[in-house]
Motif scaffolding. Structure first.
Motif, PDB file in Angstrom:
ATOM      1  N   UNK A  18       5.760  11.056 -14.395  1.00  0.00           N
ATOM      2  CA  UNK A  18       6.423  10.704 -13.145  1.00  0.00           C
ATOM      3  C   UNK A  18       6.064   9.284 -12.709  1.00  0.00           C
ATOM      4  N   UNK A  19       6.985   8.658 -11.998  1.00  0.00           N
ATOM      5  CA  UNK A  19       6.750   7.331 -11.439  1.00  0.00           C
ATOM      6  C   UNK A  19       7.633   7.148 -10.209  1.00  0.00           C
ATOM      7  N   UNK A  20       7.347   6.083  -9.458  1.00  0.00           N
ATOM      8  CA  UNK A  20       8.190   5.746  -8.315  1.00  0.00           C
ATOM      9  C   UNK A  20       7.626   6.118  -6.966  1.00  0.00           C
ATOM     10  N   UNK A  21       6.492   6.791  -6.959  1.00  0.00           N
ATOM     11  CA  UNK A  21       5.888   7.136  -5.682  1.00  0.00           C
ATOM     12  C   UNK A  21       5.286   5.916  -5.001  1.00  0.00           C
ATOM     13  N   UNK A  22       4.815   6.124  -3.788  1.00  0.00           N
ATOM     14  CA  UNK A  22       4.210   5.037  -3.035  1.00  0.00           C
ATOM     15  C   UNK A  22       4.216   5.325  -1.560  1.00  0.00           C
ATOM     16  N   UNK A  23       4.069   4.264  -0.791  1.00  0.00           N
ATOM     17  CA  UNK A  23       4.046   4.371   0.663  1.00  0.00           C
ATOM     18  C   UNK A  23       5.423   4.024   1.220  1.00  0.00           C
ATOM     19  N   UNK A  24       5.931   4.871   2.084  1.00  0.00           N
ATOM     20  CA  UNK A  24       7.221   4.616   2.727  1.00  0.00           C
ATOM     21  C   UNK A  24       7.085   4.891   4.221  1.00  0.00           C
ATOM     22  N   UNK A  36      12.570   5.972   5.721  1.00  0.00           N
ATOM     23  CA  UNK A  36      12.755   5.179   4.525  1.00  0.00           C
ATOM     24  C   UNK A  36      13.163   6.002   3.317  1.00  0.00           C
ATOM     25  N   UNK A  37      13.230   5.330   2.175  1.00  0.00           N
ATOM     26  CA  UNK A  37      13.677   5.966   0.932  1.00  0.00           C
ATOM     27  C   UNK A  37      12.745   5.626  -0.220  1.00  0.00           C
ATOM     28  N   UNK A  38      12.696   6.526  -1.174  1.00  0.00           N
ATOM     29  CA  UNK A  38      12.025   6.305  -2.450  1.00  0.00           C
ATOM     30  C   UNK A  38      12.840   7.003  -3.533  1.00  0.00           C
ATOM     31  N   UNK A  39      12.739   6.489  -4.736  1.00  0.00           N
ATOM     32  CA  UNK A  39      13.385   7.149  -5.878  1.00  0.00           C
ATOM     33  C   UNK A  39      12.331   7.432  -6.940  1.00  0.00           C
TER      34      UNK A  39
END
Length: 123
Positions: A6-12, A16-19
Motif C-alpha cells: 500500500x501507498x498514498x497515505x499521509x496527513x490530510x 481533504x482528499x487522499x488516494x
C-alpha cells in the motif's frame, strides 16, 4: 508469494482528499476480488470497501459511502481507494486485502493482507 504493498497515505485536513494505491503481485490479480479495511488505534479491523475481480460490483461501509471510491486496474495489478471529504474519524491504518475468490463482500473472504499505509486526518 502474495505481496500487497500500500501507498498514498499521509496527513490530510478535514474535508481533504487522499488516494491510496495497492500494488499486488504473486497471484493472478484479475481473478480475485480486492478490498480495503482500516484499523484505528485500539480498535479492531473495520471493513471499508471491496471490488469484484471484473469491477462489476463494489461495496462500501456505511461510514464511507458517498465519500470513498474503490477502483482497480487489472492491467497494472493495482487497486485504488479515492478518499474525499475526509473526517478525523477516518484516521487509521489502511490495509489492502486479496479475496479468496472473484467476489468479495466482507472481511471473512480475505486471505491475505498488506502491511498498510497510515492515514491521519487532522487540522
Amino acid at each position: 508469494q502474495v505481496q500487497l504493498v500500500e501507498s498514498g497515505g499521509g496527513l490530510a485536513q478535514p474535508g481533504g482528499s487522499l488516494r491510496l494505491s495497492c500494488a499486488a503481485s504473486g497471484f493472478i490479480f484479475s481473478k480475485h476480488g480486492m478490498a480495503w479495511a482500516r484499523q484505528a488505534p485500539g480498535k479492531g479491523l473495520e471493513w471499508v470497501s471491496g471490488i469484484h475481480s471484473d469491477t462489476s460490483e463494489t461495496h462500501y461501509a456505511d461510514s464511507v459511502k458517498g465519500r470513498f471510491t474503490i477502483s482497480r486496474d487489472n492491467a497494472k495489478n493495482t487497486v485504488y481507494l479515492q478518499m474525499n471529504s475526509l473526517k478525523p474519524e477516518d484516521t487509521a491504518l489502511y490495509l489492502c486485502g486479496k479475496a479468496r475468490s472473484p467476489r468479495v463482500r466482507s472481511l471473512h473472504e480475505i486471505s491475505s493482507w498488506g502491511r498498510g499505509t497510515q492515514v491521519t486526518v487532522s487540522s
